[in-house]
Scaffold this motif. Structure first.
Motif, mmCIF file in Angstrom:
data_model
loop_
_atom_site.group_PDB
_atom_site.id
_atom_site.type_symbol
_atom_site.label_atom_id
_atom_site.label_comp_id
_atom_site.label_asym_id
_atom_site.label_seq_id
_atom_site.Cartn_x
_atom_site.Cartn_y
_atom_site.Cartn_z
ATOM 1 N N GLN A 1 13.624 9.073 -18.710
ATOM 2 C CA GLN A 1 13.821 9.958 -17.553
ATOM 3 C C GLN A 1 12.929 11.184 -17.661
ATOM 4 O O GLN A 1 12.324 11.625 -16.686
ATOM 5 C CB GLN A 1 15.294 10.402 -17.475
ATOM 6 N N MET B 1 25.255 22.164 -15.199
ATOM 7 C CA MET B 1 25.791 21.044 -15.975
ATOM 8 C C MET B 1 27.227 21.309 -16.435
ATOM 9 O O MET B 1 27.774 20.541 -17.217
ATOM 10 C CB MET B 1 24.907 20.769 -17.198
ATOM 11 N N ARG C 1 10.184 11.924 -14.854
ATOM 12 C CA ARG C 1 10.474 12.974 -13.877
ATOM 13 C C ARG C 1 9.888 14.326 -14.240
ATOM 14 O O ARG C 1 9.688 15.178 -13.372
ATOM 15 C CB ARG C 1 12.001 13.102 -13.698
ATOM 16 N N VAL D 1 26.156 21.101 -23.652
ATOM 17 C CA VAL D 1 25.773 22.365 -24.274
ATOM 18 C C VAL D 1 24.539 22.882 -23.537
ATOM 19 O O VAL D 1 23.499 22.238 -23.532
ATOM 20 C CB VAL D 1 25.475 22.175 -25.775
ATOM 21 N N GLU E 1 18.313 19.070 -10.907
ATOM 22 C CA GLU E 1 17.735 17.926 -11.623
ATOM 23 C C GLU E 1 18.758 17.264 -12.557
ATOM 24 O O GLU E 1 18.953 16.049 -12.503
ATOM 25 C CB GLU E 1 16.503 18.389 -12.418
ATOM 26 N N GLY E 2 19.408 18.060 -13.393
ATOM 27 C CA GLY E 2 20.379 17.511 -14.331
ATOM 28 C C GLY E 2 21.556 16.846 -13.622
ATOM 29 O O GLY E 2 21.885 15.689 -13.895
ATOM 30 N N ARG F 1 20.289 26.725 -13.949
ATOM 31 C CA ARG F 1 20.070 25.317 -14.305
ATOM 32 C C ARG F 1 21.046 24.884 -15.408
ATOM 33 O O ARG F 1 21.595 23.784 -15.363
ATOM 34 C CB ARG F 1 18.621 25.109 -14.761
ATOM 35 N N VAL G 1 20.188 13.534 -11.953
ATOM 36 C CA VAL G 1 19.634 12.495 -12.819
ATOM 37 C C VAL G 1 20.611 12.091 -13.920
ATOM 38 O O VAL G 1 20.769 10.916 -14.223
ATOM 39 C CB VAL G 1 18.294 12.964 -13.441
ATOM 40 N N VAL G 2 21.263 13.099 -14.505
ATOM 41 C CA VAL G 2 22.121 12.806 -15.657
ATOM 42 C C VAL G 2 23.561 12.540 -15.224
ATOM 43 O O VAL G 2 24.195 11.610 -15.678
ATOM 44 C CB VAL G 2 22.069 13.971 -16.667
ATOM 45 N N VAL H 1 17.960 19.047 -23.325
ATOM 46 C CA VAL H 1 19.256 19.737 -23.324
ATOM 47 C C VAL H 1 20.028 19.488 -22.027
ATOM 48 O O VAL H 1 21.231 19.688 -21.983
ATOM 49 C CB VAL H 1 19.132 21.268 -23.573
ATOM 50 N N LEU H 2 19.334 19.029 -20.989
ATOM 51 C CA LEU H 2 20.058 18.639 -19.782
ATOM 52 C C LEU H 2 20.684 17.259 -19.955
ATOM 53 O O LEU H 2 21.452 16.811 -19.106
ATOM 54 C CB LEU H 2 19.114 18.620 -18.572
ATOM 55 N N GLY H 3 20.323 16.583 -21.048
ATOM 56 C CA GLY H 3 20.891 15.262 -21.296
ATOM 57 C C GLY H 3 20.028 14.128 -20.782
ATOM 58 O O GLY H 3 20.469 12.987 -20.710
ATOM 59 N N ASN I 1 24.823 15.145 -23.792
ATOM 60 C CA ASN I 1 24.710 14.825 -22.376
ATOM 61 C C ASN I 1 24.813 16.058 -21.470
ATOM 62 O O ASN I 1 25.406 16.014 -20.411
ATOM 63 C CB ASN I 1 25.805 13.816 -22.006
ATOM 64 N N GLY I 2 24.245 17.153 -21.924
ATOM 65 C CA GLY I 2 24.222 18.344 -21.093
ATOM 66 C C GLY I 2 25.445 19.235 -21.234
ATOM 67 O O GLY I 2 25.568 20.226 -20.530
ATOM 68 N N PHE J 1 21.373 25.383 -22.749
ATOM 69 C CA PHE J 1 20.435 26.097 -23.604
ATOM 70 C C PHE J 1 19.495 26.892 -22.716
ATOM 71 O O PHE J 1 18.915 26.355 -21.788
ATOM 72 C CB PHE J 1 19.641 25.104 -24.458
#
Lengths: 219, 246
Positions: free
Chosen positions: A131, B155, A135, B81, B102-103, B151, B106-107, A124-126, B78-79, B83
Motif C-alpha cells: 500500500q 486513526m 499510494r 499508535v 488516507e489512513g 492525520r 486505506v487501512v 505508523v498509519l498501519g 495498525n495505526g 506518531f
C-alpha cells in the motif's frame, strides 16, 4: 532539384513505412521494457538477496554489453538452439530486454530517493509495504523518473536503427535498400535523418507534456 | 489501565547501545514529556514504541499490542499508535484533507464520505478548516505540523507519540503547534512528547522523564522534576538549558 523531389516522392511510402516500424519498435520496447524494468527495480529493492542478486547481475550484463551484440545473440544465435524468431519479434524482445535494464535503474533510484520519512509516515498509519509503495512512494518516484525515462525512450527511437542489421524493415533498413537501388546516398540518408528527427521531436513534445502533468500533482 | 508497559527495552545501533534496559509505564490519559540532551536515546525510544525501530531486547506492550524483540510491531499496531514527526512527513502529492483521510480509507476501510466528514472536522479542530485543499508545499511549517497531528488523530490512536514536534519550526510558529497539543492534553489523551520546550513540558505534562545516555535518569511529576530535580545530571542539564534559553 526536380529529380531529387521526384526521388523523395517515390521513396516516401517506403520511408514512412520504415518510420512506422521505427515507432512501433520504440513503443513495444518501451512498454514491455517499463513493465519488466519495474519488476526488476522491485527485485533490486527487495530485502531478499535471492531476488536482489539476479536482478543486479542482469542489469550489469545488459548495460555492460552492446545492444547490437544482444540483438545478434537473439536473432542469429538462438536458432542454434532451435529458437527461430521473426526479425520483428527478435528486435522487440531485444529492445525490451535492453530498455528494462535502464528503466530498472531509473525506477530503482527514483524509488530509493523518496524520503525515508514517507515510508515511516505510512507505516505508523498501519499501511502495508505494498500500500505504501502504491499510494505514497510510486506517485512521488514517478515524478523523478519521468525525465530520465523519456530520455531513454528518445535514445531507444534512434537505437531502433540497429534493427536494420537483423532484417527488420524499419526506417534505416528502407533507406539502405533505396540507396542500393538509386545511389542517391546523401539525399536519402538526409531524408532518413530528417524523419528520425521529426519522430524524436514529437516524442520529446510528448515528454514535456508528461512532465507538466506529473508536476501538476504539486510537490 | 496502562497504555504503555515497557520492561528492559534494549536497542543497539550496530554494537552501540542506544537504549539500555528502559522501563516505562504510561497510564491511559497521562501526558508524559521526555527531555534530555541530543543523543540520549529519547527519539529512539519513541521510534521503538511505534515500531519504527526493531527492539533488540525487552518486553513491550503498547495500545494492547504485545511486541516481541526483532519482530515488526508497526503492522500489528495498525495505526493505533499515532506518531508526529519532527519533519512532519506529510504526503506531498496529497492535499491536507487527503493526508488526513488516507489512513482511515486505506487501512480502516472507511467510506470516503465518512472519512472526509471526519477529516474536515479534525482539520477544523487544528485550525486548518480553510486549508483543507491546500498541498503541504503551500502550507507553513506550523500548518503542516498541525495537519500531521490531524492525520494522526484520524486513526483514533490510543497513544500519540510526538518526536520533537516543534524543533523544525520557525520560532514564531511553535506556539500554534504547542497549543494544539495542549488541547489534546486537556482532553486527557495519552501523549508521549519528546521535546526541548521545557516550559511546555513543565506546564502540560503530568510527568517528565529525563533521559541521558540511553537510560532514564529521573522521572517525576513535571513541577517536581523541574522545581527540585533530585539527580545531579538532571540539575546540570536543566541548568544548561536555562542558561542558553529554550
Amino acid at each position: 532539384m526536380d529529380a531529387t523531389l521526384d526521388l523523395l516522392r517515390q521513396s516516401a511510402p517506403l520511408l514512412l513505412k520504415g518510420a512506422g516500424y521505427t515507432v512501433l519498435l520504440s513503443l513495444i520496447g518501451m512498454a514491455l521494457g517499463l513493465v519488466l524494468g519495474f519488476g526488476l527495480a522491485l527485485m533490486r529493492l527487495s530485502r531478499m538477496a535471492l531476488l536482489r542478486w539476479p536482478a543486479g547481475v542482469y542489469v550489469s550484463a545488459i548495460r555492460g554489453t552492446p545492444l547490437l551484440v544482444q540483438l545478434f545473440l537473439i536473432y542469429y544465435g538462438l536458432p542454434q538452439f532451435g529458437i527461430e524468431l521473426p526479425p520483428l519479434v527478435a528486435a522487440g524482445i531485444g529492445f525490451s530486454l535492453n530498455i528494462a535494464a535502464y528503466a530498472c535503474e531509473i525506477l530503482r533510484s527514483a524509488i530509493a530517493n523518496v524520503d525515508r520519512g514517507q515510508w515511516e509516515a505510512a507505516t505508523v498509519l498501519g499501511m502495508s509495504r505494498g500500500q505504501t509503495l502504491r499510494r505514497v512512494i510510486l506517485p512521488q518516484a514517478a515524478r523523478t523518473a519521468v525525465a530520465p525515462l523519456s530520455n531513454s525512450f528518445i535514445s531507444l527511437v534512434k537505437d531502433t536503427s540497429l534493427a536494420a542489421t537483423i532484417q527488420v524493415p524499419e526506417l534505416f533498413r528502407q533507406t539502405q535498400l533505396i540507396t542500393a537501388r538509386t545511389f542517391e546516398i546523401f539525399t536519402m540518408y538526409l531524408a532518413a535523418a530528417a524523419l528520425y528527427w521529426i519522430v524524436s521531436t514529437l516524442l520529446a513534445a510528448g515528454q514535456g507534456w508528461l512532465e507538466r502533468r506529473a508536476a501538476e500533482g504539486r510537490r | 489501565m496502562s497504555a504503555v508497559e515497557a520492561r528492559g527495552l534494549v536497542k543497539r545501533f550496530g554494537v552501540m547501545p542506544v537504549l539500555r534496559e528502559i522501563d516505562l509505564d504510561v497510564a491511559a490519559g497521562e501526558v508524559v514529556a521526555i527531555i534530555g540532551p541530543s543523543g540520549s536515546g529519547k527519539s529512539t525510544l519513541l521510534r521503538c514504541l511505534a515500531g519504527l525501530e526493531l527492539l533488540d531486547g525487552g518486553n513491550l506492550r503498547i495500545a494492547g499490542v504485545e511486541a516481541a524483540p526483532r519482530a515488526p510491531l508497526a503492522r500489528a499496531l495498525n495505526g493505533r499508535v499515532g506518531f508526529v514527526f519532527q519533519g512532519f512527513n506529510l504526503f506531498p502529492h496529497r492535499t491536507a484533507l487527503e493526508n488526513v483521510i488516507e489512513g482511515p480509507i486505506v487501512v480502516r476501510r472507511q467510506s470516503r464520505d465518512a472519512a472526509r466528514a471526519r477529516g474536515l472536522a479534525l482539520l477544523d479542530k487544528v485550525g486548518l478548516a480553510d486549508r483543507a485543499h491546500a498541498y503541504p508545499g503551500e502550507l507553513s511549517g506550523g500548518q503542516q505540523q498541525r495537519c500531521a497531528i490531524a492525520r494522526a488523530l484520524a486513526m483514533d490512536p490510543e497513544v500519540i507519540l510526538f518526536d520533537e514536534p516543534t524543533s523544525a519550526l520557525d520560532p514564531e510558529l511553535v506556539g500554534e503547534v504547542l497549543s494544539v497539543i495542549r488541547d489534546l492534553a486537556v482532553e486527557r489523551r495519552t501523549l508521549l512528547i519528546v521535546t526541548h520546550q521545557m516550559d511546555f513540558a513543565r506546564d502540560v505534562a503530568d510527568r517528565t522523564i529525563f533521559m541521558d545516555d540511553g537510560v532514564i535518569i529521573e522521572q517525576a511529576p513535571s513541577r517536581e522534576l523541574f522545581g527540585a530535580p533530585k539527580e545531579e545530571r538532571t540539575r546540570r542539564f536543566l541548568g544548561k538549558v536555562a542558561a542558553t534559553g529554550p
